[in-house]
Enzyme design. Structure first.
Site, PDB file in Angstrom:
ATOM      1  N   SER A 299     -69.348   3.301   6.390  1.00 50.05           N
ATOM      2  CA  SER A 299     -69.134   1.878   6.083  1.00 50.05           C
ATOM      3  C   SER A 299     -68.733   1.745   4.619  1.00 50.05           C
ATOM      4  CB  SER A 299     -70.423   1.092   6.295  1.00 50.05           C
ATOM      5  OG  SER A 299     -71.343   1.380   5.253  1.00 50.05           O
ATOM      6  N   ASP A 300     -68.011   0.685   4.290  1.00 49.27           N
ATOM      7  CA  ASP A 300     -67.841   0.363   2.878  1.00 49.27           C
ATOM      8  C   ASP A 300     -69.236  -0.008   2.350  1.00 49.27           C
ATOM      9  OD1 ASP A 300     -66.882  -0.158   0.371  1.00 49.27           O
ATOM     10  OD2 ASP A 300     -65.210  -1.383   1.046  1.00 49.27           O
ATOM     11  N   CYS A 301     -69.396   0.030   1.026  1.00 52.04           N
ATOM     12  CA  CYS A 301     -70.765  -0.005   0.502  1.00 52.04           C
ATOM     13  C   CYS A 301     -71.435  -1.351   0.715  1.00 52.04           C
ATOM     14  CB  CYS A 301     -70.761   0.452  -0.943  1.00 52.04           C
ATOM     15  SG  CYS A 301     -70.275   2.187  -0.969  1.00 52.04           S
ATOM     16  N   SER A 303     -71.509  -2.745   3.676  1.00 54.30           N
ATOM     17  CA  SER A 303     -70.824  -3.461   4.760  1.00 54.30           C
ATOM     18  C   SER A 303     -71.777  -3.903   5.853  1.00 54.30           C
ATOM     19  CB  SER A 303     -69.793  -2.555   5.430  1.00 54.30           C
ATOM     20  OG  SER A 303     -68.524  -2.764   4.943  1.00 54.30           O
TER      21      SER A 303
END
Ligand SMILES: *[C@@H]1O[C@H](CO)[C@@H](O)[C@H](O)[C@H]1NC(C)=O
Ligand SMILES: *[C@@H]1O[C@H](CO)[C@@H](O)[C@H](O)[C@H]1NC(C)=O
Ligand SMILES: *[C@@H]1O[C@H](CO)[C@@H](O)[C@H](O)[C@H]1NC(C)=O
Ligand SMILES: *[C@@H]1O[C@H](CO)[C@@H](O)[C@H](O)[C@H]1NC(C)=O
Ligand SMILES: *[C@@H]1O[C@H](CO)[C@@H](O)[C@H](O)[C@H]1NC(C)=O
Ligand SMILES: *[C@@H]1O[C@H](CO)[C@@H](O)[C@H](O)[C@H]1NC(C)=O
Length: 782
Positions: A299-301, A303
């Site tokens: 995941s993006d940080c 997310s």
């Protein structure tokens, strides 16, 4: 990424001097083994001998199963996050998954630490600049160098092996603050960049081994950070199937299929009402199912937290954890899964076997990196150390990359190149004229050292320096008279203007395309005061509306240098004085300011909608006026391009599932009805350098399909860069994959090959038509 660590401008570093002391340190380094301890399976730890997962002769899938079989649920859950827990009872150290290497090992992300033996790393030009080179072997070579330095830093305990780079989102809107990180607006270019850079980073080794693990991000349709009250944490990108298949997903597909990337990152935004990190269609079904990712999805940080806390997508945090794991997410950058997954399993929202699947994907990548193979120094790349970082050869490549990425936008009356005999004194003016960290853009690290534009120009001539404005915001004109006075005295004037991270950055989209503050006035006034020719050098990631300078005969030449990296100033000077012949081409359209009012950043449609006054996006769909078009770039010589050999008629083999009745009326073939995968076209082209200076030329090949229910817009289908010494001719071949390049995408997202005449356009003005026919007998080319 959420957390932004700015490169520290005071953290300078001089090239290492190998003094007696340093040599002493070197022997301590090797003798005392200050290098990283083994991550797992330490041969000196008796405990690990009995573990099957430590046996390198066992296939990775079995080692992974063995390890997962030894873990408790609580342990598993602590491995689902970027700061993965240590498991002392199994001889496994903690691991920080988050490192970055967009254009050099970066200090963004907690996995990498500069200092000590590693005060800096080679800082290549920002990606948008490197993309302008249109040179895929350069992109791969940069990846190789960056991964050498990354491995060296890993061996020295200063970095991880999992790099969340590159960013391959399509540069859809000129305002996007992160456009600088991307390879531009074209899907074929971006896809090629993604595959080449990833191959360079990952080592492209035989078998399944990885040098470092790259990651293509941010999947998908993510290219808005913060615009007009809408931010990326709340944005729901409404994207049609056609645009997704034809534009937004193309670089990711290329990254997985051609680049064989070890990871893909899902984004913050929603796509059609679903957060990407919790959408099984786009994760499990597409990346893993359709494209066959061999690696992990991260995941993006934060997310996962964002989809619960900001988007309120699920009722409970446990559902958010369960939905994302079930959708195919394997690793959370953030703490959300560590906190909520156990309860989610207890409530039956997600099973332990779902968790096992996620871990199998992350642990397999760690095994492919050699992290479970014991002593790092005895493994491939185990010999790399600080002596392999910032080497002269690496720094030379940073200079070459900047040379290749610089784009000559205007050269009225051939005022460039300057001559160091005629232009003995050069006035160097502007807020970016003596900058260092500005040149490396964002997601950078600490460079080995810098050559600023002023220093670079100073190698050729005497310089008179005036900032003109205190910074790029250029909020007043107090220093303008001094700048004019400098230009009056000099034989030539170079204005280095543009943007920096205070204007365009992560979380910061631009509101306009013009030069900020009083910059335009400074350029205008200095050009009028100049005794000699005036050159405008633009440092920026995104395009700038410099229509005023394009029209103004007093401004003889314009260069766009992007963010040219640590050696940027040297490269700029080499181009200004003609020791390098520029050959870069714009990887994005330069729109006029008036474009913005008609194209809300939230409108994801690529195609124009004239009824609503919507202009469409990128050279493929936008037909309005431009400041400079995609692909624009001049040189100091002239090239004569000729098509010498190309097929005129191509037969497409048709699957037996399609009968002749259907065929007789079809105007296009679905890809799964024709076996075009191995079918390619070769265009043989000669490029003659008709001038007096050696140069490079990039042949861009576009294709326009016959009219149909798809849009018959011209699109880039191939490109090739060639070096041609003055007065000579080179023959090149541009290969087109029929399935990939000749196909179009209909409104349902289905790829088809239109039958009939396709117009190929080679360079600016060479046309060639190829007709495609369905053939029940098999492929015939003539
Ligand atoms: C970068 O430029 C700033 C401002 O001129 C200066 O203070 C700093 O020392 C420079 N850093 C390096 C690494 O040269
Ligand atoms: C990971 O980081 C979080 C937040 O800083 C911290 O609470 C947690 O203890 C860390 N986990 C490990 C295994 O170090
Ligand atoms: C090549 O150079 C010759 C002589 O300078 C000139 O006549 C001719 O037009 C040039 N061709 C092109 C395509 O520029
Ligand atoms: C050809 O295929 C179409 C569509 O599948 C079908 O309706 C038609 O009956 C078929 N004709 C013959 C001759 O098989
Ligand atoms: C592409 O880049 C590589 C690496 O810098 C260089 O050796 C090569 O000459 C470049 N290709 C062209 C055609 O300029
Ligand atoms: C080549 O084809 C394009 C697109 O069909 C057309 O716009 C252009 O005028 C043609 N150029 C020449 C030289 O025929």
């Amino acid at each position: 990424m959420y957390y932004i660590v700015m490169a520290d401008s005071n953290n300078s570093f001089k090239p290492r001097v190998l003094s007696v002391l340093a040599i002493l340190c070197l022997s301590f380094y090797t003798n005392l083994g200050e290098a990283r301890r083994p991550f797992a399976c330490d041969p000196s730890n008796k405990l690990t001998k009995s573990f099957k997962f430590c046996r390198t002769s066992v296939p990775i899938s079995e080692r992974v199963t063995d390890l997962i079989g030894r873990l408790t649920l609580q342990e598993k859950i602590l491995l689902l996050v970027n700061n993965a827990t240590a498991l002392p009872r199994l001889g496994i150290e903690s691991y920080e998954w988050w490192s970055e290497a967009l254009h050099g090992v970066s200090n963004v992300g907690p996995g990498t630490k500069f200092g000590g033996d590693f005060p800096g790393a080679t800082s290549f030009p920002q990606v948008i600049t490197t993309a302008a080179s249109f040179n895929d072997s350069l992109w791969e070579l940069i990846g190789q160098v960056v991964s050498d330095e990354a491995r060296a830093m890993y061996n020295g305990g200063a970095a991880g092996l999992t790099y969340w780079s590159p960013n391959v989102n399509i540069l859809r809107d000129p305002r996007w603050g992160r456009g600088q990180e991307t390879p531009g607006e074209d899907p074929v270019l971006a896809s090629k960049y993604a595959a080449s850079y990833v191959r360079g980073l990952q080592g492209n080794a035989a078998g399944n081994k990885l040098k470092v693990a790259a990651c293509c991000k941010h999947y998908t349709a993510y290219d808005l950070d913060n615009w007009n009250g809408v931010d990326r944490f709340h944005f729901n990108a409404k994207v049609g199937k056609q645009d997704l298949e034809e534009t937004y997903n193309v670089p990711f597909k290329g990254c997985v299929l051609e680049g064989k990337v070890a990871s893909v990152m899902c984004s913050y935004n929603q796509v059609n009402g679903k957060p990407t990190c919790a959408d099984p269609d786009i994760l499990k079904n597409t990346i893993r199912g359709e494209w066959g990712l061999n690696g992990y999805i991260v995941s993006d940080c934060d997310s996962v937290s964002v989809l619960y806390d900001n988007q309120h997508y699920t009722r409970t945090p446990e559902e958010a954890a369960a939905d994302s794991i079930k959708a195919g997410l394997d690793l959370d950058c953030g703490q959300f899964l560590a906190v909520h997954t156990e309860e989610a399993v207890k409530r039956g929202l997600v099973t332990e076997s779902n968790v096992n699947n996620a871990l199998a994907n992350t642990i397999a990548v760690q095994m492919r990196l050699g992290m479970f193979d014991g002593e790092p120094s005895t493994q491939p790349f185990g010999n790399l150390g600080y002596k392999d970082v910032c080497t002269p050869a690496h720094q030379q490549l940073a200079l070459e990359a900047a040379h290749q990425g610089i784009v000559l936008l205007k050269n009225h009356g051939g005022i460039l190149p300057l001559s160091n005999t005629r232009h003995k004194t050069v006035a160097v003016i502007g807020p970016n004229s003596d900058v260092n960290v500005t040149m490396i853009g964002n997601y950078a690290g600490i460079a080995c050292g810098y050559t600023t534009p002023l220093q670079g120009i100073g190698r050729y001539s005497r310089t008179i320096h005036q900032q003109g404005c205190a910074d790029v915001a250029c909020n007043d004109n107090e220093q303008f008279e001094a700048a004019e006075a400098a230009a009056k005295q000099a034989d030539a004037t170079v204005l280095v203007m543009g943007l920096d991270q205070s204007i365009e950055a992560e979380s910061r989209d631009r509101t306009g395309l013009l030069l900020p503050g009083y910059q335009q006035e400074l350029v205008f006034r200095v050009a009028r005061a100049s005794r000699g020719p005036t050159v405008l050098v633009l440092m920026s990631g995104g395009p700038v509306d410099v229509s005023f300078a394009k029209k103004d005969p007093r401004i003889g030449a314009i260069l766009w240098v992007g963010y040219p990296g640590q050696a940027g100033g040297a490269a700029i000077a080499d181009v200004l004085f003609g020791t390098t012949n520029p050959g870069g081409k714009l990887p994005m359209t330069w729109y006029p300011e008036s474009y913005l009012a008609k194209a809300p950043m939230t409108n994801m449609n690529m195609r124009a909608d004239p009824a609503r006054g919507y202009p469409g996006r990128t050279y493929r769909f936008y037909r309005g006026p431009v400041v400079f078009p995609f692909g624009h770039g001049l040189t100091f010589t002239t090239f004569d391009v000729k098509l010498v050999e190309a097929p005129a008629r191509v037969s497409l083999p048709v699957s037996s599932a399609v009968n002749s009745t259907v065929l007789s009326t079809a105007n296009a073939l679905k890809l799964d009805h024709t076996n075009c995968n191995s079918l390619s076209l070769g265009l043989h082209i000669t490029v003659k350098n008709n001038g007096t200076m050696d140069g490079v030329h990039t042949v861009l090949v576009y294709s326009t399909p016959p009219a149909g229910k798809w849009s018959a817009a011209k699109k880039l289908v191939g490109f090739k860069k060639v070096h041609v010494p003055a007065g000579t001719e080179q023959r090149i071949m541009v290969g087109l994959q029929v399935c990939q390049h000749v196909s179009v995408v209909d409104q349902f997202g289905v790829r088809r090959i239109p039958l009939g005449q396709h117009q190929l356009q080679i360079g600016e003005d060479l046309n060639h038509s190829v007709s495609f026919h369905a053939d029940l007998r098999g492929p015939i080319k003539s």
